[in-house]
Design a protein around this motif. Structure first.
Motif, mmCIF file in Angstrom:
data_model
loop_
_atom_site.group_PDB
_atom_site.id
_atom_site.type_symbol
_atom_site.label_atom_id
_atom_site.label_comp_id
_atom_site.label_asym_id
_atom_site.label_seq_id
_atom_site.Cartn_x
_atom_site.Cartn_y
_atom_site.Cartn_z
ATOM 1 N N TYR A 45 27.882 16.490 19.626
ATOM 2 C CA TYR A 45 28.742 17.588 19.193
ATOM 3 C C TYR A 45 30.011 17.751 20.038
ATOM 4 C CZ TYR A 45 24.794 18.826 16.285
ATOM 5 O OH TYR A 45 23.791 18.789 15.355
ATOM 6 N N ALA A 46 30.132 16.964 21.106
ATOM 7 C CA ALA A 46 31.335 17.136 21.928
ATOM 8 C C ALA A 46 32.107 15.837 22.116
ATOM 9 C CB ALA A 46 30.961 17.729 23.283
ATOM 10 N N THR A 47 31.783 14.830 21.307
ATOM 11 C CA THR A 47 32.595 13.609 21.334
ATOM 12 C C THR A 47 33.168 13.417 19.931
ATOM 13 O OG1 THR A 47 30.785 12.153 20.717
ATOM 14 C CG2 THR A 47 31.115 12.477 23.072
ATOM 15 N N MET A 48 34.435 13.065 19.844
ATOM 16 C CA MET A 48 35.110 13.030 18.549
ATOM 17 C C MET A 48 34.459 12.059 17.545
ATOM 18 S SD MET A 48 36.991 14.470 16.624
ATOM 19 C CE MET A 48 38.459 15.403 16.537
ATOM 20 N N PRO A 49 34.184 10.789 17.895
ATOM 21 C CA PRO A 49 33.637 9.891 16.871
ATOM 22 C C PRO A 49 32.277 10.361 16.344
ATOM 23 C CG PRO A 49 34.107 8.689 18.927
ATOM 24 C CD PRO A 49 34.402 10.119 19.173
ATOM 25 N N GLN A 50 31.419 10.841 17.252
ATOM 26 C CA GLN A 50 30.086 11.283 16.837
ATOM 27 C C GLN A 50 30.155 12.557 16.003
ATOM 28 O OE1 GLN A 50 27.059 10.376 16.686
ATOM 29 N NE2 GLN A 50 27.335 8.400 17.670
ATOM 30 N N THR A 51 31.061 13.474 16.375
ATOM 31 C CA THR A 51 31.195 14.720 15.614
ATOM 32 C C THR A 51 31.657 14.405 14.190
ATOM 33 O OG1 THR A 51 31.803 15.853 17.629
ATOM 34 C CG2 THR A 51 32.280 17.021 15.616
ATOM 35 N N LEU A 52 32.646 13.495 14.088
ATOM 36 C CA LEU A 52 33.157 13.114 12.766
ATOM 37 C C LEU A 52 32.064 12.448 11.933
ATOM 38 C CD1 LEU A 52 36.746 11.606 13.011
ATOM 39 C CD2 LEU A 52 35.921 13.415 11.488
ATOM 40 N N PHE A 53 31.320 11.561 12.582
ATOM 41 C CA PHE A 53 30.243 10.840 11.909
ATOM 42 C C PHE A 53 29.191 11.831 11.391
ATOM 43 C CE2 PHE A 53 26.154 8.533 12.190
ATOM 44 C CZ PHE A 53 26.424 7.516 11.272
ATOM 45 N N THR A 54 28.789 12.748 12.265
ATOM 46 C CA THR A 54 27.774 13.748 11.881
ATOM 47 C C THR A 54 28.320 14.646 10.768
ATOM 48 O OG1 THR A 54 27.113 13.758 14.190
ATOM 49 C CG2 THR A 54 26.171 15.491 12.823
ATOM 50 N N PHE A 55 29.605 14.993 10.880
ATOM 51 C CA PHE A 55 30.236 15.853 9.875
ATOM 52 C C PHE A 55 30.186 15.207 8.484
ATOM 53 C CE2 PHE A 55 34.417 16.718 7.748
ATOM 54 C CZ PHE A 55 34.087 17.967 7.267
ATOM 55 N N LEU A 56 30.512 13.910 8.414
ATOM 56 C CA LEU A 56 30.551 13.245 7.108
ATOM 57 C C LEU A 56 29.145 12.962 6.581
ATOM 58 C CD1 LEU A 56 33.556 10.859 7.785
ATOM 59 C CD2 LEU A 56 33.521 12.859 6.296
ATOM 60 N N LYS A 149 26.880 30.120 3.048
ATOM 61 C CA LYS A 149 26.435 30.216 1.647
ATOM 62 C C LYS A 149 26.307 28.853 0.982
ATOM 63 C CE LYS A 149 28.227 34.791 0.679
ATOM 64 N NZ LYS A 149 29.549 35.351 0.543
ATOM 65 N N ILE A 150 27.124 27.873 1.403
ATOM 66 C CA ILE A 150 27.105 26.569 0.711
ATOM 67 C C ILE A 150 26.521 25.472 1.603
ATOM 68 C CG2 ILE A 150 29.016 27.096 -0.879
ATOM 69 C CD1 ILE A 150 30.884 25.585 1.079
ATOM 70 N N LYS A 151 25.670 25.901 2.534
ATOM 71 C CA LYS A 151 25.149 24.977 3.535
ATOM 72 C C LYS A 151 24.466 23.721 2.939
ATOM 73 C CE LYS A 151 22.406 24.969 7.661
ATOM 74 N NZ LYS A 151 21.394 25.617 8.451
ATOM 75 N N SER A 152 23.822 23.890 1.784
ATOM 76 C CA SER A 152 23.093 22.756 1.228
ATOM 77 C C SER A 152 23.967 21.879 0.323
ATOM 78 C CB SER A 152 21.881 23.247 0.446
ATOM 79 O OG SER A 152 22.350 24.113 -0.567
ATOM 80 N N ARG A 156 30.897 20.285 -1.145
ATOM 81 C CA ARG A 156 31.614 21.571 -1.065
ATOM 82 C C ARG A 156 31.846 21.955 0.397
ATOM 83 N NH1 ARG A 156 29.205 26.260 -4.498
ATOM 84 N NH2 ARG A 156 30.979 27.358 -3.593
ATOM 85 N N LEU A 157 30.842 21.639 1.222
ATOM 86 C CA LEU A 157 30.968 21.936 2.658
ATOM 87 C C LEU A 157 32.119 21.153 3.284
ATOM 88 C CD1 LEU A 157 27.576 21.966 4.566
ATOM 89 C CD2 LEU A 157 29.341 23.706 4.559
ATOM 90 N N ILE A 158 32.129 19.852 2.983
ATOM 91 C CA ILE A 158 33.203 19.009 3.555
ATOM 92 C C ILE A 158 34.560 19.562 3.119
ATOM 93 C CG2 ILE A 158 34.238 16.685 3.551
ATOM 94 C CD1 ILE A 158 31.391 15.555 3.474
ATOM 95 N N ASN A 159 34.681 19.899 1.823
ATOM 96 C CA ASN A 159 35.946 20.461 1.309
ATOM 97 C C ASN A 159 36.317 21.749 2.011
ATOM 98 O OD1 ASN A 159 36.883 18.681 -0.533
ATOM 99 N ND2 ASN A 159 35.595 19.457 -2.197
#
Ligand code: NAD
Length: 262
Positions: A45-56, A149-152, A156-159
């Motif tokens: 959660y505090a490194t950019m590549p891993q955060t982006l990867f987890t986010f997508l 509200k849109i966690k699942s 929509r979350l990414i947007n």
């Protein structure tokens, strides 16, 4: 106490703060017990590549992190240590405040000469043109409500995240959080400002930093080499090897005592 007061009153005081100064404002330190980082692995959660990867891949994990992270920050307010430092600034005694904290508490306490070497959690930055945008409490709370509200709903979350972070008002490039992630360099302008204050300071107050995050861990050595008197305020060991004076106390408590005699 008298020696510290005399030195502060002479002015040209540079302040270097870490997570410890905000501990008594309700924000856990990075390495302290019960902090955010016991629940969330900083490697994710505090490194950019891993955060982006987890986010997508699984943005709902980022929802939990972002919600917990902002709730802690939104519930905090400056404590007496932040306030006392801003009072010193109003008296013209402060050269500059260099902070590793991203919590905005020095500014909320009224300080103006603040250099945030690790960024600011409320700001979003255009890396192309340098434009910065700051979100207020209401905007962040509204965003947290929406993503809950849109966690699942993955897409929509990414947007929603992309919409919240937004684009640069000047050059339309996509913004990013204005926070220095692990492994990233410090912003050049802030680094130069910090070094110039450290160089011209007569006294350096080092408050609540463990001194294990580089390059900031080298700042007290740089100030000392340039003739500064170094005072450390921290309940735990840190810079005792080079500090001219060590106060083993929590910051807020120490400044409350100091203020009585100032
Ligand atoms: P750290 O967690 O490594 O060390 C905190 C230091 O503060 C320790 O040395 C501890 O003994 C001391 N401390 C604890 N309570 C204190 C108090 N009441 N008064 C004075 N000192 C106290 O933090 P760091 O050295 O700042 O490095 C961690 C990194 O994580 C930095 O980049 C920091 O900005 C970031 N971070 C920021 C925040 C925030 O913005 N408030 C919070 C956690 C971590």
């Amino acid at each position: 106490m008298k020696e510290i007061i005399d030195r502060l009153k002479k002015g040209k005081v540079c302040v270097l703060t870490g997570a410890g100064i905000s501990q008594e404002s309700g924000i856990p330190t990075f390495r302290g017990k019960g902090g955010l980082w016991e629940k969330y692995d900083p490697q994710i959660y505090a490194t950019m590549p891993q955060t982006l990867f987890t986010f997508l891949r699984s943005p709902q994990k980022i929802v939990d992190f972002v919600s917990d992270f902002y709730r802690v920050l939104l519930n905090s307010k400056p404590n007496f240590a932040h306030i006392f430092i801003s009072e010193l600034e109003k008296k013209g005694l402060i050269e500059g405040i260099i902070t590793q904290n991203i919590d905005d508490l020095h500014q909320k306490a009224g300080s103006k000469k603040v250099c945030q070497v690790h960024g600011n959690a409320f700001e979003f930055l255009c890396v192309r043109c340098g434009y910065k945008e700051k979100k207020n409490k209401e905007q962040i709370e509204e965003f947290l409500e929406k993503i809950k509200k849109i966690k699942s709903k993955r897409f929509r979350l990414i947007n929603e995240f992309m919409r919240f972070v937004g684009r640069c008002k000047k050059c339309k490039y996509r913004l990013r959080p204005n926070v220095v992630f692990f492994g990233e360099s410090l912003p050049q302008k802030e680094l130069e400002t910090a070094l110039s204050w450290l160089k011209s300071a007569k006294t350096l107050l080092v408050i609540g930093t463990s001194g294990v995050v580089f390059p900031v861990a080298e700042f007290p050595y740089y100030a000392k080499k340039n003739g500064s008197f170094v005072i450390e305020i921290n309940p735990e060991p840190g810079f005792e090897k080079i500090a001219d004076l060590v106060i083993r106390e929590r910051a807020q408590k120490f400044f409350e005592k100091l203020a009585e005699k100032f």
